[in-house]
Design an enzyme around this catalytic site. Structure first.
Site, PDB file in Angstrom:
ATOM      1  N   LYS A 169     -13.228   2.234   0.561  1.00 32.48           N
ATOM      2  CA  LYS A 169     -12.924   2.234   1.996  1.00 32.48           C
ATOM      3  C   LYS A 169     -14.177   2.666   2.758  1.00 32.48           C
ATOM      4  O   LYS A 169     -14.727   3.732   2.508  1.00 32.48           O
ATOM      5  CB  LYS A 169     -11.755   3.181   2.293  1.00 32.48           C
ATOM      6  CG  LYS A 169     -10.441   2.711   1.691  1.00 32.48           C
ATOM      7  CD  LYS A 169      -9.340   3.738   1.852  1.00 32.48           C
ATOM      8  CE  LYS A 169      -8.958   3.953   3.302  1.00 32.48           C
ATOM      9  NZ  LYS A 169      -7.844   4.945   3.428  1.00 32.48           N
ATOM     10  N   THR A 197      -6.332  -1.305  10.117  1.00 37.53           N
ATOM     11  CA  THR A 197      -6.163  -0.384  11.248  1.00 37.53           C
ATOM     12  C   THR A 197      -5.873  -1.093  12.570  1.00 37.53           C
ATOM     13  O   THR A 197      -6.672  -1.902  13.046  1.00 37.53           O
ATOM     14  CB  THR A 197      -7.383   0.552  11.458  1.00 37.53           C
ATOM     15  OG1 THR A 197      -7.826   1.050  10.201  1.00 37.53           O
ATOM     16  CG2 THR A 197      -7.003   1.727  12.341  1.00 37.53           C
ATOM     17  N   ARG A 243       0.837  -1.201   0.000  1.00 38.24           N
ATOM     18  CA  ARG A 243       0.000   0.000   0.000  1.00 38.24           C
ATOM     19  C   ARG A 243       0.867   1.243   0.000  1.00 38.24           C
ATOM     20  O   ARG A 243       1.781   1.388   0.807  1.00 38.24           O
ATOM     21  CB  ARG A 243      -0.895   0.001   1.238  1.00 38.24           C
ATOM     22  CG  ARG A 243      -1.660   1.299   1.485  1.00 38.24           C
ATOM     23  CD  ARG A 243      -2.552   1.140   2.704  1.00 38.24           C
ATOM     24  NE  ARG A 243      -3.191   2.368   3.118  1.00 38.24           N
ATOM     25  CZ  ARG A 243      -2.898   3.030   4.236  1.00 38.24           C
ATOM     26  NH1 ARG A 243      -1.931   2.588   5.047  1.00 38.24           N
ATOM     27  NH2 ARG A 243      -3.531   4.141   4.549  1.00 38.24           N
ATOM     28  N   ARG A 301      -9.652  18.920   8.741  1.00 39.75           N
ATOM     29  CA  ARG A 301      -8.804  19.346   9.854  1.00 39.75           C
ATOM     30  C   ARG A 301      -9.189  20.734  10.334  1.00 39.75           C
ATOM     31  O   ARG A 301      -9.663  21.565   9.563  1.00 39.75           O
ATOM     32  CB  ARG A 301      -7.317  19.349   9.437  1.00 39.75           C
ATOM     33  CG  ARG A 301      -6.778  17.973   9.108  1.00 39.75           C
ATOM     34  CD  ARG A 301      -5.285  18.006   8.832  1.00 39.75           C
ATOM     35  NE  ARG A 301      -4.776  16.683   8.478  1.00 39.75           N
ATOM     36  CZ  ARG A 301      -4.435  15.758   9.372  1.00 39.75           C
ATOM     37  NH1 ARG A 301      -4.543  16.017  10.659  1.00 39.75           N
ATOM     38  NH2 ARG A 301      -3.989  14.583   8.980  1.00 39.75           N
TER      39      ARG A 301
END
Length: 480
Positions: free
Chosen positions: A221, A279, A33, A74
């Site tokens: 995803k 994860t 990845r 963010r």
């Protein structure tokens, strides 16, 4: 026993040399990845070059997975510094123009669209969920009042999410489009799309790919609850799924995450599409040569649930023990797969899909392989669909998937138990191609029984679905 689970290793500063990537390959990683949230074109070009070199040297199919960043939301910096909050503290969240003259604690978010539809009672998570708030009042346009549910520091430029709400931002950003162009130029094999919320998102990415003259497989995803609500439609559009537990764990109550993972995997298995669990799988091995008991069980349970791939992120990108981590993950896979086949694999409940002749033949091939204790299953799979059907049957044998198309081979590499291989193009008969492959492949010895599946075109037709299942025994006298 062959190892069936596929290990994905994320490349980064801890694995940017030829020697480091070679160790990952030797340890068991076959998919790599490239996280486009970090690093630039020079780094990615170097990594692709190393992977292709190792592919030539080892003769293995090594897949390059480009992971697009998506709209990472963010907070911004208006010069107020970090805010320390305790449970019950009230803070304001607003656009930069609302910060002027404010005497209360203020968090800046310079994305006006994110304030649309926010209502009292909605949760807000900051800094990867470390600090959680609830909306207590809508103060005005692009300004809301939050109440802290726990204590901690709130520095600027940290990720912020609004769990459970549909994000108004498109998942394919301008940065993603630029990064996709780089990926297409470098020759990546598969593209993962972040923050998918609906099937149209996948179609949008396909159109963008076509601008570069490419049509690569797309992994959706799952990081938003909106995606879970239309998973069936997303599965029809996407080629595979990644259970991205980091952001998904912010959207859901953490106690709900294991059930969500199991449901997603089950639907992917039923659809015959590869599913990746990602994860914090072995996160403690970033700094330790040993994993925890909980992590070991987590990896084992992902395999038991039906995952095709398990993915390492920080563990191999920035960790101190990348090779050891992959080897330990492979060791877990050996143990849990041996357990899975003690009593034979359970048949998957595929419902109405059984009516499809190709699906029926895949089950017949898997059952025949089991009953005859065959060495392997070999299929000629032009598009890769047959190999994915065979994989979803979860046979104890490896599935050798023959395809002349490099895009197909690199994508079938993501399916559980599938070993991509190149057939001899000089032979047009698909069944004969498979038999010649068995005779020439050093993985098979005299007396080995192999189950072959292939498509024999009917007279007047140039293409066909799989319609032949054959029990084949390798004999030395057949060697050329």
């Amino acid at each position: 026993m062959d190892r069936h689970i596929k290990i994905i290793a994320t490349l980064g500063p801890g694995t940017e040399s030829y020697e480091a990537v070679k160790e990952l390959v030797e340890s068991g990683a076959k998919i790599f990845r490239l996280n486009f949230s970090h690093g630039g074109k020079e780094f990615f070009a170097k990594m692709v070059e190393i992977i292709r070199r190792l592919e030539q040297e080892t003769g293995l199919t090594l897949t390059v997975l480009q992971d697009l960043s998506g709209p990472k939301i963010r907070t911004c910096d208006v010069g107020l510094g970090a805010i320390e909050v305790t449970k019950g503290t009230e803070v304001l969240l607003g656009t930069p123009d609302k910060a002027e003259g404010v005497t209360e604690p203020f968090i800046c978010l310079n994305i006006p669209e994110m304030f649309q539809g926010v209502k009292v009672g909605d949760p807000v998570a900051l800094s990867d969920g470390m600090i959680r708030f609830n909306v207590v009042k809508i103060e005005g346009e692009n300004l809301i009042r939050l109440k802290a549910a726990n204590s901690g520091m709130c520095p600027p430029r940290k990720g912020i999410t609004f769990p459970g709400t549909k994000t108004p931002l498109a998942p394919l950003t301008d940065k993603d489009k630029a990064d996709l162009a780089i990926g297409m130029e470098l020759g990546v094999d598969v593209v993962a799309m972040s923050f998918v919320q609906k099937p149209e998102d996948i179609r949008h990415l396909r159109k963008e790919m076509l601008k570069h003259g490419r049509g690569l497989p797309i992994i959706a995803k799952l990081e938003r609850t909106a995606a879970l609500d239309c998973l069936d439609q997303i599965l029809q559009e996407a080629d595979g799924i990644m259970v991205a537990r980091g952001d998904l764990g912010l959207e859901l109550d953490l106690a709900e995450l294991p059930v969500a993972q199991k449901r997603i995997i089950k639907q992917c298995n039923q659809a015959g599409k590869p599913v990746i669990v990602a994860t914090q799988m072995l996160l403690s091995m970033v700094n330790s040569p040993m994993a925890t008991r909980a992590e070991t069980t987590d990896v084992a349970n992902a395999i038991l649930d039906g995952a095709d791939c398990v993915m390492l992120s920080e563990e191999t990108a920035i960790g101190n023990y990348p090779g050891e981590t992959v080897r330990f993950m492979r060791k877990i896979a050996y143990q849990i797969e041996a357990f899975m086949f003690e009593s034979g694999p359970e048949e998957l409940d595929r419902g109405g899909a059984r009516d499809n002749p190709s699906t029926f033949l895949a089950y017949a091939a898997a059952m025949l392989a089991r009953k005859t204790k065959a060495r392997a299953i070999v299929c000629h799979s032009t598009s890769g669909a047959t190999s994915r059907l065979l994989s979803s049957c979860r046979p104890g044998q490896s599935v050798y998937a023959l395809s002349s198309d490099p895009i197909v081979r690199h994508f079938t590499n993501l399916s559980w138990g599938v070993i991509p291989a190149i057939p001899l193009d000089v032979i047009h008969d698909h069944q004969e191609r498979a038999e010649v492959f068995v005779r020439q492949c050093p993985d098979f010895v005299e007396g080995d029984i192999v189950i072959i599946t292939a498509g024999q075109p009917e007279q007047g037709k140039s293409t066909t679905q799989t319609n032949v299942v054959k029990l084949y025994e390798k004999l030395i006298k057949e060697e050329d």
